[in-house]
Design a protein around this motif. Structure first.
Motif, mmCIF file in Angstrom:
data_model
loop_
_atom_site.group_PDB
_atom_site.id
_atom_site.type_symbol
_atom_site.label_atom_id
_atom_site.label_comp_id
_atom_site.label_asym_id
_atom_site.label_seq_id
_atom_site.Cartn_x
_atom_site.Cartn_y
_atom_site.Cartn_z
ATOM 1 N N ARG A 34 24.352 63.503 -13.324
ATOM 2 C CA ARG A 34 23.972 62.231 -12.440
ATOM 3 C C ARG A 34 23.183 62.863 -11.344
ATOM 4 N N ALA A 35 23.974 64.207 -10.785
ATOM 5 C CA ALA A 35 23.488 64.779 -9.636
ATOM 6 C C ALA A 35 22.142 65.483 -10.136
ATOM 7 N N MET A 36 22.071 66.131 -11.308
ATOM 8 C CA MET A 36 20.775 66.458 -11.742
ATOM 9 C C MET A 36 19.511 65.596 -11.615
ATOM 10 N N ASN A 37 19.907 64.246 -12.271
ATOM 11 C CA ASN A 37 18.936 63.361 -12.322
ATOM 12 C C ASN A 37 18.421 62.869 -10.861
ATOM 13 N N LYS A 38 19.535 62.795 -9.870
ATOM 14 C CA LYS A 38 19.031 62.648 -8.473
ATOM 15 C C LYS A 38 18.055 63.743 -8.134
ATOM 16 N N ALA A 39 18.448 64.838 -8.244
ATOM 17 C CA ALA A 39 17.568 65.989 -7.981
ATOM 18 C C ALA A 39 16.298 65.962 -8.268
#
Length: 124
Positions: free
Chosen positions: A93-98
């Protein structure tokens, strides 16, 4: 709830006391976590930089900080290091936000990178 890994070093005095009168300190860890509305997921003695590694599932950062403070104030450990742990799903999820962020490094870094063919952005 969030997982926190705590790493600690027992003081010489603590080791002396534990060798003289051995006890299962995981019971104390469990009790402290429950007092904060959480759980102690695991408790291990370790070889290496730290003597103790424990994982807590706690409701918030204030609980993790309170736990660290209480343990540190007891004087039996030093170098208490608390690390927030992320599940693989949280990391994705963090990678997608990044992906949606448009971060640019400082302009001075552009001059040092030969593989960056574009000129640095004016807004740096």
């Amino acid at each position: 709830m969030t997982l926190y890994m705590m790493q600690m070093i027992y003081t010489n005095e603590a080791w002396t006391a534990l060798v003289k009168d051995p006890e299962d300190r995981a019971l104390m860890a469990r009790s402290l976590a429950e007092d904060l509305g959480g759980t102690n997921v695991g408790f291990w003695l370790s070889l290496g930089e730290h003597d103790l590694v424990t994982i807590f599932d706690l409701p918030d950062q204030a609980s993790a900080a309170a736990l660290s403070m209480a343990i540190s104030a007891g004087g039996a450990v030093s170098d208490v290091k608390t690390t927030v742990l992320m599940s693989p799903q949280e990391a994705v999820r963090a990678m997608n936000k990044a992906q949606s962020l448009e971060y640019r490094p400082p302009r001075a870094m552009w001059a040092a990178r030969e593989d960056w063919s574009d000129s640095p952005p004016a807004d740096g």
